[in-house]
Design an enzyme around this catalytic site. Structure first.
Site, PDB file in Angstrom:
ATOM      1  N   ALA A  85      15.864  28.499  40.260  1.00 23.22           N
ATOM      2  CA  ALA A  85      16.497  28.593  38.944  1.00 23.22           C
ATOM      3  C   ALA A  85      15.543  29.128  37.891  1.00 23.22           C
ATOM      4  O   ALA A  85      14.336  28.889  37.941  1.00 23.22           O
ATOM      5  CB  ALA A  85      17.014  27.220  38.522  1.00 23.22           C
ATOM      6  N   GLY A 130      17.372  27.231  44.489  1.00 25.91           N
ATOM      7  CA  GLY A 130      18.384  28.261  44.602  1.00 25.91           C
ATOM      8  C   GLY A 130      17.946  29.451  45.427  1.00 25.91           C
ATOM      9  O   GLY A 130      18.774  30.150  46.020  1.00 25.91           O
ATOM     10  N   GLU A 133      18.808  28.448  48.792  1.00 28.35           N
ATOM     11  CA  GLU A 133      20.272  28.433  48.892  1.00 28.35           C
ATOM     12  C   GLU A 133      20.822  29.847  49.051  1.00 28.35           C
ATOM     13  O   GLU A 133      21.807  30.061  49.758  1.00 28.35           O
ATOM     14  CB  GLU A 133      20.870  27.751  47.663  1.00 28.35           C
ATOM     15  CG  GLU A 133      20.639  26.237  47.670  1.00 28.35           C
ATOM     16  CD  GLU A 133      21.143  25.553  46.419  1.00 28.35           C
ATOM     17  OE1 GLU A 133      21.985  24.636  46.534  1.00 28.35           O
ATOM     18  OE2 GLU A 133      20.695  25.931  45.308  1.00 28.35           O
ATOM     19  N   GLU A 153      14.978  20.037  44.433  1.00 30.54           N
ATOM     20  CA  GLU A 153      15.711  19.707  43.209  1.00 30.54           C
ATOM     21  C   GLU A 153      15.604  18.247  42.794  1.00 30.54           C
ATOM     22  O   GLU A 153      15.618  17.940  41.593  1.00 30.54           O
ATOM     23  CB  GLU A 153      17.198  20.084  43.368  1.00 30.54           C
ATOM     24  CG  GLU A 153      17.491  21.557  43.223  1.00 30.54           C
ATOM     25  CD  GLU A 153      17.366  22.319  44.534  1.00 30.54           C
ATOM     26  OE1 GLU A 153      17.821  23.469  44.600  1.00 30.54           O
ATOM     27  OE2 GLU A 153      16.790  21.763  45.492  1.00 30.54           O
TER      28      GLU A 153
END
Length: 280
Positions: A85, A130, A133, A153
């Site tokens: 992020a 992310g 991900e 996270e």
């Protein structure tokens, strides 16, 4: 808005000021392979809104291009895949804006997961939060020896929100996924390979990309409709029980029976020549 530029047979997308996502259609022995490159060195390819906007538009273009048979996703910056992020941007968001953005991010990565052609992620450097991900939204992953992968996270008092809690467990198993997410552990490339999180480990950025090209070349020589149906069936298989999965496989096979490519494959085999598949 993204615009198209044509340079030496390649198609690029760019914004008026800076380009984060670019697409290149390869030629000759790799015709049918498209490379999606990420290039934002100032943020180490952090997942900003601009990044996700461009990624969405790129995926739309790839989906509409029937000549694309395999998509390779990589960073244009050696040593940097995706740092996760954009925390500076996220800090400025309200709670509602954060929630809406995470939904947008999750939906975008799901589009990557569901794109009709096989996808290969080349991971060199950090693939955290992310960034990982995004990687696990691709079908195959290749990492370099210096890569670091993880979903940290919980260290920021949040959870993986762009598919991590769902997709990681489907790759490494529920118990190991719980351990990795609860602890926020960062994995080396070899540890990731041992867990099945990546398919291959290569020495460096260039060898990682070359491995992806080798795999892609093997894929594009196969029947494109068969590859598409195989991917859809495999993705569906992990969502349903065996009987439902077999029914989906039946429907997928019925779709293939009626194709010209299936007959071409049989003719080529009998005539001892390479098949010329057209995706019809």
């Amino acid at each position: 808005m993204l615009s198209r530029l044509h340079t030496a047979g390649r198609r690029f997308f760019c914004t008026a000021n800076t380009r984060i996502i670019s697409l290149a259609n390869l030629a000759d022995q790799h015709a049918g392979v498209t490379v999606l490159s990420i290039n934002n060195p100032k943020t180490k390819n952090a997942l900003s809104k601009a990044f996700i906007d461009e990624l969405n538009e790129a995926i739309t273009q790839v989906e509409q291009d029937t000549n694309v048979r395999t998509l390779i996703l990589k960073s244009a910056i050696p040593g940097t895949f995706c740092s996760g992020a954009d925390l500076k941007e996220r800090l400025k968001m309200t709670n509602e804006e954060t929630e809406n953005f995470v939904v947008y991010l999750r939906n975008t990565f799901q589009r990557v997961y569901q794109v009709r052609m096989p996808t290969i992620a080349c991971i060199d450097g950090y693939a955290l939060g992310g960034g990982l991900e995004l990687g696990i939204s691709c079908d195959l992953r290749i990492a370099t020896t210096k890569s670091v992968l993880g979903l940290p996270e919980t260290s920021l008092a949040i959870i993986p929100g762009a598919g991590g809690t769902q997709k990681l467990s489907r790759i490494v198993g529920i118990a190991k996924a719980k351990e990795l997410i609860f602890t926020g552990k960062r994995l080396t490339a070899q540890e990731s390979l041992n867990l099945g999180l990546v398919n291959y480990v290569e020495e460096d950025y260039e060898k990682c990309y070359q491995r992806a090209l080798t795999i892609a070349k093997d894929i594009i020589n196969k029947g494109p409709i068969a590859i598409e149906m195989a991917k859809a069936s495999l993705n569906y298989s992990i969502e349903v029980d065996l009987n439902d999965g077999l029914q989906f496989e039946k429907m997928a096979y019925a779709r293939i029976i009626r194709t010209e490519d299936r007959i071409e494959g049989l003719k080529a085999f009998n005539e001892k020549r390479s098949p010329q598949y057209k995706g019809k």
